[in-house]
Design a protein around this motif. Structure first.
Motif, PDB file in Angstrom:
ATOM      1  N   GLY A  37       0.842  -1.201   0.000  1.00 20.01           N
ATOM      2  CA  GLY A  37       0.000   0.000   0.000  1.00 20.01           C
ATOM      3  C   GLY A  37       0.871   1.242   0.000  1.00 20.01           C
ATOM      4  O   GLY A  37       1.151   1.826  -1.036  1.00 20.01           O
ATOM      5  N   CYS A  38       1.321   1.637   1.178  1.00 20.09           N
ATOM      6  CA  CYS A  38       2.120   2.859   1.294  1.00 20.09           C
ATOM      7  C   CYS A  38       3.617   2.581   1.270  1.00 20.09           C
ATOM      8  O   CYS A  38       4.403   3.443   0.898  1.00 20.09           O
ATOM      9  N   GLY A  39       4.015   1.398   1.717  1.00 22.17           N
ATOM     10  CA  GLY A  39       5.437   1.085   1.811  1.00 22.17           C
ATOM     11  C   GLY A  39       6.151   1.790   2.942  1.00 22.17           C
ATOM     12  O   GLY A  39       7.373   1.720   3.061  1.00 22.17           O
ATOM     13  N   GLY A  41       4.808   1.769   6.376  1.00 22.54           N
ATOM     14  CA  GLY A  41       4.300   1.361   7.687  1.00 22.54           C
ATOM     15  C   GLY A  41       3.068   2.118   8.140  1.00 22.54           C
ATOM     16  O   GLY A  41       2.746   2.121   9.333  1.00 22.54           O
ATOM     17  N   LEU A  42       2.339   2.736   7.212  1.00 24.00           N
ATOM     18  CA  LEU A  42       1.244   3.630   7.596  1.00 24.00           C
ATOM     19  C   LEU A  42      -0.153   3.088   7.336  1.00 24.00           C
ATOM     20  O   LEU A  42      -1.109   3.538   7.963  1.00 24.00           O
ATOM     21  N   CYS A  43      -0.305   2.145   6.413  1.00 23.88           N
ATOM     22  CA  CYS A  43      -1.657   1.793   5.968  1.00 23.88           C
ATOM     23  C   CYS A  43      -2.142   0.416   6.405  1.00 23.88           C
ATOM     24  O   CYS A  43      -3.342   0.152   6.424  1.00 23.88           O
ATOM     25  N   GLY A  44      -1.246  -0.491   6.712  1.00 25.65           N
ATOM     26  CA  GLY A  44      -1.628  -1.830   7.173  1.00 25.65           C
ATOM     27  C   GLY A  44      -1.938  -2.829   6.077  1.00 25.65           C
ATOM     28  O   GLY A  44      -2.227  -3.986   6.377  1.00 25.65           O
ATOM     29  N   ALA A  45      -1.873  -2.428   4.816  1.00 25.45           N
ATOM     30  CA  ALA A  45      -2.204  -3.362   3.722  1.00 25.45           C
ATOM     31  C   ALA A  45      -1.269  -4.573   3.708  1.00 25.45           C
ATOM     32  O   ALA A  45      -1.635  -5.648   3.249  1.00 25.45           O
ATOM     33  N   ARG A  56       3.949  -5.067  10.225  1.00 22.31           N
ATOM     34  CA  ARG A  56       3.953  -4.452   8.899  1.00 22.31           C
ATOM     35  C   ARG A  56       5.114  -5.037   8.108  1.00 22.31           C
ATOM     36  O   ARG A  56       6.272  -4.729   8.395  1.00 22.31           O
ATOM     37  N   CYS A  58       6.139  -4.353   5.226  1.00 19.60           N
ATOM     38  CA  CYS A  58       6.897  -3.373   4.437  1.00 19.60           C
ATOM     39  C   CYS A  58       7.968  -2.689   5.267  1.00 19.60           C
ATOM     40  O   CYS A  58       8.878  -2.090   4.723  1.00 19.60           O
TER      41      CYS A  58
HETATM   42  S1  FES Z   1       2.298  -1.088   2.789  1.00 20.77           S
HETATM   43 FE1  FES Z   1       1.330   0.390   4.076  1.00 20.77          FE
HETATM   44  S2  FES Z   1       1.884  -0.269   6.086  1.00 20.77           S
HETATM   45 FE2  FES Z   1       2.997  -1.566   4.770  1.00 20.77          FE
END
Ligand code: FES
Ligand code: FES
Length: 171
Positions: A37-39, A41-45, A56, A58
């Motif tokens: 997602g964000c790469g 550590g912010l989104c949890g994907a 996380r 990523c």
């Molecule tokens: S890709 Fe968003 S927290 Fe890891």
């Protein structure tokens, strides 16, 4: 040499030790259920379990997980029978679906630690998982349903009828 124990299978890894686990999972080992997602550590994907706890991937270097137990969405159950998977299906939680493997991994870890969480505990545990489609209410209901499925003998189909009859399905 690093050993990546993913979903009960040991993989020998000899690439860059600083590579984020997410990259190794997706690009090298082909566990593509875990999403980028964000790469940052912010989104949890990209959430996976490390020794049963959500992390996380990523923001976790491969070197930090050598020999430890990693579980991805592919390893949550053999054929979709995990209560979280049943509840997600019953309540049609995903919209675009992109965030949902991370959501489910966070939910599964929550229920493993707290089998009957209340709304506040769910919101707190899930607060790091962002859904751009706004499926938060369905996620909360699904976690309650998964808790019910874990603690009763009712099956998902029966509960789906109950939820539909009270007009709560699909919120
Ligand atoms: S890709 Fe968003 S927290 Fe890891
Ligand atoms: S279902 Fe689309 S981002 Fe969550």
């Amino acid at each position: 040499m690093i050993t990546l124990n993913v979903n009960g299978r040991a993989h020998q890894y000899s690439d860059d030790e600083n590579m984020p686990l997410l990259w190794a999972l997706r690009d090298i080992l082909n566990y593509t259920g875990t999403k980028y997602g964000c790469g940052k550590g912010l989104c949890g994907a990209c959430t996976v379990h490390l020794n049963g706890q959500p992390v996380r991937s990523c923001a976790t270097p491969v070197a930090a997980v050598n020999g430890q137990k990693i579980t991805t969405i592919e390893g949550l159950s053999n054929d979709g029978e995990h209560p979280v998977q049943q509840a997600w299906q019953t309540l049609n939680v995903p919209q675009c679906g992109y965030c949902q493997s991370g959501q489910m991994m966070s939910a599964a870890a929550l229920l493993a630690n707290n089998p009957t969480p209340n709304d506040e505990q769910i919101e707190q545990a899930m607060s790091g998982n962002i859904c751009r489609c706004g499926t938060y209410e369905r996620i909360k209901k699904a976690i309650h349903l998964a808790a019910d499925l874990s603690t009763t003998t009712a099956n998902a189909a029966d509960l789906a009828v109950d939820v539909g009859a009270t007009g709560k399905k699909g919120a």
